[in-house]
Design a protein around this motif. Structure first.
Motif, short mmCIF file in Angstrom:
data_model
loop_
_atom_site.label_atom_id
_atom_site.label_comp_id
_atom_site.label_asym_id
_atom_site.label_seq_id
_atom_site.Cartn_x
_atom_site.Cartn_y
_atom_site.Cartn_z
N ILE A 33 26.04 -58.38 12.71
CA ILE A 33 26.84 -57.76 11.67
C ILE A 33 26.64 -58.57 10.39
O ILE A 33 26.79 -59.80 10.41
CB ILE A 33 28.33 -57.74 12.04
CG1 ILE A 33 28.55 -57.06 13.40
CG2 ILE A 33 29.15 -57.05 10.96
CD1 ILE A 33 29.90 -57.35 14.02
N VAL A 34 26.30 -57.91 9.32
CA VAL A 34 26.10 -58.56 8.03
C VAL A 34 27.23 -58.12 7.11
O VAL A 34 27.45 -56.92 6.91
CB VAL A 34 24.74 -58.19 7.42
CG1 VAL A 34 24.57 -58.87 6.06
CG2 VAL A 34 23.60 -58.59 8.36
N ILE A 35 27.93 -59.08 6.54
CA ILE A 35 29.04 -58.79 5.64
C ILE A 35 28.55 -58.98 4.21
O ILE A 35 28.21 -60.08 3.80
CB ILE A 35 30.26 -59.70 5.90
CG1 ILE A 35 30.58 -59.78 7.41
CG2 ILE A 35 31.46 -59.21 5.10
CD1 ILE A 35 30.93 -58.47 8.05
N GLY A 36 28.49 -57.89 3.45
CA GLY A 36 28.07 -57.96 2.06
C GLY A 36 26.71 -57.33 1.83
O GLY A 36 25.72 -57.73 2.44
N ALA A 37 26.65 -56.35 0.92
CA ALA A 37 25.41 -55.64 0.62
C ALA A 37 24.86 -56.09 -0.73
O ALA A 37 24.73 -55.30 -1.67
CB ALA A 37 25.63 -54.13 0.64
N GLY A 38 24.55 -57.37 -0.82
CA GLY A 38 23.86 -57.93 -1.98
C GLY A 38 22.48 -58.39 -1.57
O GLY A 38 21.96 -58.02 -0.51
N PHE A 39 21.85 -59.24 -2.39
CA PHE A 39 20.50 -59.69 -2.10
C PHE A 39 20.40 -60.37 -0.73
O PHE A 39 19.51 -60.06 0.07
CB PHE A 39 20.00 -60.68 -3.18
CG PHE A 39 19.96 -60.12 -4.57
CD1 PHE A 39 19.39 -58.89 -4.84
CD2 PHE A 39 20.52 -60.83 -5.62
CE1 PHE A 39 19.35 -58.38 -6.14
CE2 PHE A 39 20.47 -60.34 -6.92
CZ PHE A 39 19.90 -59.12 -7.17
N THR A 40 21.29 -61.32 -0.47
CA THR A 40 21.21 -62.08 0.78
C THR A 40 21.49 -61.20 1.98
O THR A 40 20.73 -61.21 2.97
CB THR A 40 22.20 -63.26 0.75
OG1 THR A 40 21.95 -64.07 -0.39
CG2 THR A 40 22.07 -64.11 2.01
N GLY A 41 22.57 -60.43 1.93
CA GLY A 41 22.93 -59.60 3.07
C GLY A 41 21.89 -58.55 3.38
O GLY A 41 21.53 -58.33 4.55
N LEU A 42 21.37 -57.89 2.36
CA LEU A 42 20.41 -56.81 2.59
C LEU A 42 19.04 -57.35 2.97
O LEU A 42 18.32 -56.73 3.76
CB LEU A 42 20.33 -55.90 1.37
CG LEU A 42 21.60 -55.10 1.13
CD1 LEU A 42 21.52 -54.34 -0.18
CD2 LEU A 42 21.86 -54.12 2.28
N SER A 43 18.67 -58.52 2.45
CA SER A 43 17.44 -59.15 2.91
C SER A 43 17.57 -59.54 4.38
O SER A 43 16.62 -59.37 5.17
CB SER A 43 17.12 -60.38 2.06
OG SER A 43 15.97 -61.05 2.54
N THR A 44 18.74 -60.06 4.76
CA THR A 44 18.98 -60.37 6.17
C THR A 44 18.84 -59.13 7.04
O THR A 44 18.14 -59.13 8.06
CB THR A 44 20.39 -60.97 6.36
OG1 THR A 44 20.52 -62.15 5.56
CG2 THR A 44 20.64 -61.32 7.81
N ALA A 45 19.50 -58.05 6.63
CA ALA A 45 19.44 -56.81 7.41
C ALA A 45 18.03 -56.26 7.49
O ALA A 45 17.58 -55.80 8.56
CB ALA A 45 20.37 -55.77 6.79
N LEU A 46 17.30 -56.29 6.38
CA LEU A 46 15.93 -55.78 6.37
C LEU A 46 15.04 -56.57 7.31
O LEU A 46 14.30 -55.99 8.12
CB LEU A 46 15.37 -55.84 4.95
CG LEU A 46 13.87 -55.54 4.79
CD1 LEU A 46 13.51 -54.16 5.32
CD2 LEU A 46 13.45 -55.69 3.33
#
Length: 427
Positions: A33-46
């Motif tokens: 689970i990634v909390i936050g849809a910014g650069f760090t969170g979305l790079s993690t999810a990608l």
């Protein structure tokens, strides 16, 4: 965004639409689970999704709502402090590792932009750190020496070359960093979201976390209308953190930063201002930044919040300072204005925390969120996937801390910027 033009300004007006997302409604399970849809969170999810892991992103508001959608859009290598200060803060081993990672971070950004066809006005022509006065020149000369010792492709421009490259006689010189460039930040963060979804990640917006509970080897993260269960949680909310991880915001001193954008400049004006589309920032303590967007609008920013008395003070200063830089812009008005918050740390370096078992975070980018956030997001994905161990990262795992006099420092930044802009034209 959120029906407030002063949060994201020009970026909201010119970015492609965000990918379609929904509020979390019901229960689901994931690998992380990634909390936050910014650069760090979305790079993690990608990067998790690229590895075949199921990632669910929970965003309290909208994609890029925080600093990721508000900043200047300079894709810089390194932190704003000198390389020697990075090593002083972390030691030679970790400091060298961090410098290596950050040196390559802009290349990762531009590679992802190309790989996923992101429409985000990416320009990989370098950035300029501009010297104000003799002390500023001394500063960039030392920065050039340190970066060149590390093999970085930097070049010191003398006063004449800086004037020709920038189109202004305000600076004593400039340090050109060819690793760097510019992007439209909100368009980029939306591009990261679109790329993550294309690889199988799920993003839920308007889904603030209300509780986090651990049990039976998994975390249960609840929102108002649903729950996600996963063995790992990555918290990537930085200066906009709220409960249950508001302590991440509380350990940062938040610095306000605003931007104002002109209408599109004429072709004749564009020929005389930043002809190679470099992004620039200066050596002042209360620094300023400048760049052009793809349409030829000039974006001018500095420290300060566009609220209360700050709104009129910073508007007036920006008008005066811009004309001092470029007298030919005397009749050009600003059409957009917006501001946000930068998370500052005591040593000007990011923080890597283990908040609980299998709960990790990265925060505190000190105004350098684009490239480091993207790069550290990849690190976090590899950590969750078991591809690297925590001690292989370029940052030590540290405990949360509470800076002394945080509220007073934040007030000083906001009011001090107003005082600086009232009393000085800056150039």
């Amino acid at each position: 965004m959120q029906n407030d033009p002063r949060t994201h300004g020009l970026w909201e007006a010119s970015a492609p639409p965000a990918p379609s997302t929904t509020m979390l409604d019901g229960d689901t399970a994931a690998d992380a689970i990634v909390i936050g849809a910014g650069f760090t969170g979305l790079s993690t999810a990608l990067h998790l999704a690229e590895d075949g892991a199921r990632a669910v992103v929970l965003e309290a508001r909208e994609i890029g709502f925080g600093g990721s959608g508000r900043n200047v859009g300079l894709v810089n290598a390194g932190m704003w402090v000198k390389p020697s200060e990075v090593c002083d803060g972390l030691g030679e081993k970790l400091g060298g590792r961090l410098l290596d990672q950050l040196s390559g971070a802009p290349a990762l950004v531009f590679q992802l932009v190309e790989q996923y066809g992101m429409d985000c006005q990416a320009v990989h022509s370098g950035t300029l750190h501009c010297a104000v006065g003799a002390s500023g020149l001394k500063d960039i000369i030392e920065r050039e020496r340190q970066w060149k010792a590390l093999g970085a492709p930097v070049e010191l421009l003398d006063e004449k070359s800086a004037r020709e490259t920038i189109g202004s006689s305000a600076y004593r010189g400039a340090l050109l960093d060819r690793r760097a460039g510019t992007i439209q930040p909100l368009a980029y963060v939306r591009g990261l979201a679109r790329a993550a979804i294309s690889r199988g990640a799920t993003i839920h917006t308007s889904s603030p976390v209300v509780s986090a509970e651990r049990g039976a080897g998994n975390w249960r993260i609840r929102t108002k209308h649903g729950c996600v269960t996963a063995p790992w949680v990555v918290v990537a909310t930085n200066a906009y953190s709220q409960d249950p991880w508001k302590a991440l915001q509380d350990e940062l001193v938040r610095l306000p930063y605003f931007n104002m954008a002109t209408r599109r400049l004429s072709d004749s004006l564009l020929a005389s201002i930043l002809p190679e589309r470099h992004g620039i920032w200066d050596t002042r303590s209360v620094l300023s930044s400048l760049r052009l967007d793809a349409e030829g609008r000039l974006i001018f920013g500095s420290v300060g919040a566009l609220r209360g008395t700050g709104t009129s003070i910073h508007r007036s200063w920006a008008r005066r300072a811009l004309v001092r830089l470029f007298p030919q812009l005397r009749d050009v008005e600003f059409e957009h204005e917006w501001y946000g918050w930068i998370g500052m740390t005591g040593n000007s370096l990011p923080r890597f925390h283990r908040l609980d078992q299998n709960v990790v975070s990265m925060s505190g980018y000190n105004g350098r969120g684009i490239a480091p956030g993207t790069s550290f997001g990849r690190n976090l994905a590899h950590l969750v996937a078991g591809r690297i161990a925590a001690d292989e990262l370029a940052l030590p795992m540290t405990d949360l801390s509470n800076p002394s006099f945080r509220a007073a420092k934040e007030s000083f930044y906001e009011l001090g910027a107003q005082l600086a802009h009232v009393t000085s034209d800056r150039f």
